[in-house]
Design an enzyme around this catalytic site. Sequence first.
Site, PDB file in Angstrom:
ATOM      1  N   ARG A   1       0.784  -1.598  -0.139  1.00 22.23           N
ATOM      2  CA  ARG A   1       0.111   0.137   0.191  1.00 22.23           C
ATOM      3  C   ARG A   1       0.894   1.203  -0.157  1.00 22.23           C
ATOM      4  O   ARG A   1       0.575   2.290  -0.495  1.00 22.23           O
ATOM      5  CB  ARG A   1      -0.714  -0.521   1.136  1.00 22.23           C
TER       6      ARG A   1
ATOM      7  N   LYS B   1      -2.782   6.834   1.062  1.00 29.14           N
ATOM      8  CA  LYS B   1      -2.736   6.933   2.453  1.00 29.14           C
ATOM      9  C   LYS B   1      -1.198   8.343   2.819  1.00 29.14           C
ATOM     10  O   LYS B   1      -0.539   8.013   2.656  1.00 29.14           O
ATOM     11  CB  LYS B   1      -2.080   5.961   3.293  1.00 29.14           C
TER      12      LYS B   1
ATOM     13  N   GLU C   1     -16.065   6.605   6.034  1.00 26.22           N
ATOM     14  CA  GLU C   1     -15.292   5.577   6.935  1.00 26.22           C
ATOM     15  C   GLU C   1     -15.681   6.549   8.192  1.00 26.22           C
ATOM     16  O   GLU C   1     -16.242   7.524   8.349  1.00 26.22           O
ATOM     17  CB  GLU C   1     -14.157   5.708   6.107  1.00 26.22           C
TER      18      GLU C   1
HETATM   19  N1  PMP Z   1      -9.375   5.012   7.488  1.00 21.92           N
HETATM   20  C1  PMP Z   1      -8.770   5.659   7.280  1.00 21.92           C
HETATM   21  C2  PMP Z   1      -8.288   7.024   6.887  1.00 21.92           C
HETATM   22  C3  PMP Z   1      -7.111   5.257   8.121  1.00 21.92           C
HETATM   23  O1  PMP Z   1      -6.227   6.209   8.542  1.00 21.92           O
HETATM   24  C4  PMP Z   1      -7.275   4.478   8.260  1.00 21.92           C
HETATM   25  C5  PMP Z   1      -5.884   3.722   9.119  1.00 21.92           C
HETATM   26  N2  PMP Z   1      -5.352   4.582  10.762  1.00 21.92           N
HETATM   27  C6  PMP Z   1      -7.866   3.535   8.046  1.00 21.92           C
HETATM   28  C7  PMP Z   1      -9.024   3.255   7.687  1.00 21.92           C
HETATM   29  C8  PMP Z   1      -7.841   1.446   8.561  1.00 21.92           C
HETATM   30  O2  PMP Z   1      -7.637   1.044   7.530  1.00 21.92           O
HETATM   31  P1  PMP Z   1      -5.672  -0.038   8.074  1.00 21.92           P
HETATM   32  O3  PMP Z   1      -6.719  -1.110   8.612  1.00 21.92           O
HETATM   33  O4  PMP Z   1      -5.254   0.180   7.325  1.00 21.92           O
HETATM   34  O5  PMP Z   1      -4.991   0.794   9.000  1.00 21.92           O
END
Ligand code: PMP
Length: 290
Positions: A50, A149, A182
């Site tokens: 990622r 990200k 989200e």
């Molecule tokens: N959405 C956002 C905006 C995030 O920053 C994160 C990570 N903290 C997630 C979802 C969850 O992703 P992951 O399970 O890969 O940590």
Amino acid sequence: MKIYIDGTFYAEGEAKVSVFDHGLLYGDGVFEGIRFYNDRVFKLPEHIDRLYDSAQAICLTIPLSREEMTQALLETVRQNQLHDGYIRLIVTRGVGNLGLSPDRCKTPTVIIIASTIALYPEELYKRGLDVITCGTRRVAPGALSSAIKSLNYLNNIMAKIEANQAGAGEGLMLNEQGYVAECTGDNVFVIKRGEIFTPPISAGGLRGITRAVIFDIAADLGVKISEPELTRYDIYVADECFLTGTAAEVIPVVKLDSRSIGGGKPGPITAKFIAKFHEVTQVDGTPIYV
Ligand code: PMP
């Protein structure tokens, strides 16, 4: 604490970057938050993939191969003699001038911090979180893909401020169409009549790595899971709701906008997924000390 910057380990007080680094000046860069449990880094290849995808999407060439990055990350944990914790992996555009253009940034800056973490108090995993819907909408994919990200988290931070001001544990973010995207730092799931639903990534969420683990656990447990577009209605009428993230892990939600979800207590399916998630994190992963 020993912090990795561009191949060298620095004591915490000495770990510094230039004020001309575009990561600072413009939030121009990418990052990952990664967990390690019981001497193993959880889902490391997925996080590395990622990171490199995020970098490619912003035309940033990481100056290390994936294998070199993996080794640098493992060495950072070893240098700090940690066994359970959290890694922040950051690649900025690097040092440039005051102009916006990344052309002047010759070499990206690579930073790796390994530390410990406890995002929410333990009791909240038993009692469940209160969540509010934020007025701040998730940035539209046509403006900036939520799959990247990036270091530019102001959209999520504005929403987090709303949640904090309301005294809520997390903030739910909708997209421009009003569909659930989200939370500010977590993906969201609801359970209705024994089935699990989570918004599609196209609704504006990050492709969470913990989210993917939930799909794996659902397959193992024989629980149906799908990705329809969701509105707040789906959360208000859900039997159960939970959030996932590397830092938060799997955490129940018992209220949205002061309305109780599923009787206001964490539900049995969520509890099963939390237990299974802990099981998986204890045995899966890339060994640190070999
Ligand atoms: N959405 C956002 C905006 C995030 O920053 C994160 C990570 N903290 C997630 C979802 C969850 O992703 P992951 O399970 O890969 O940590």
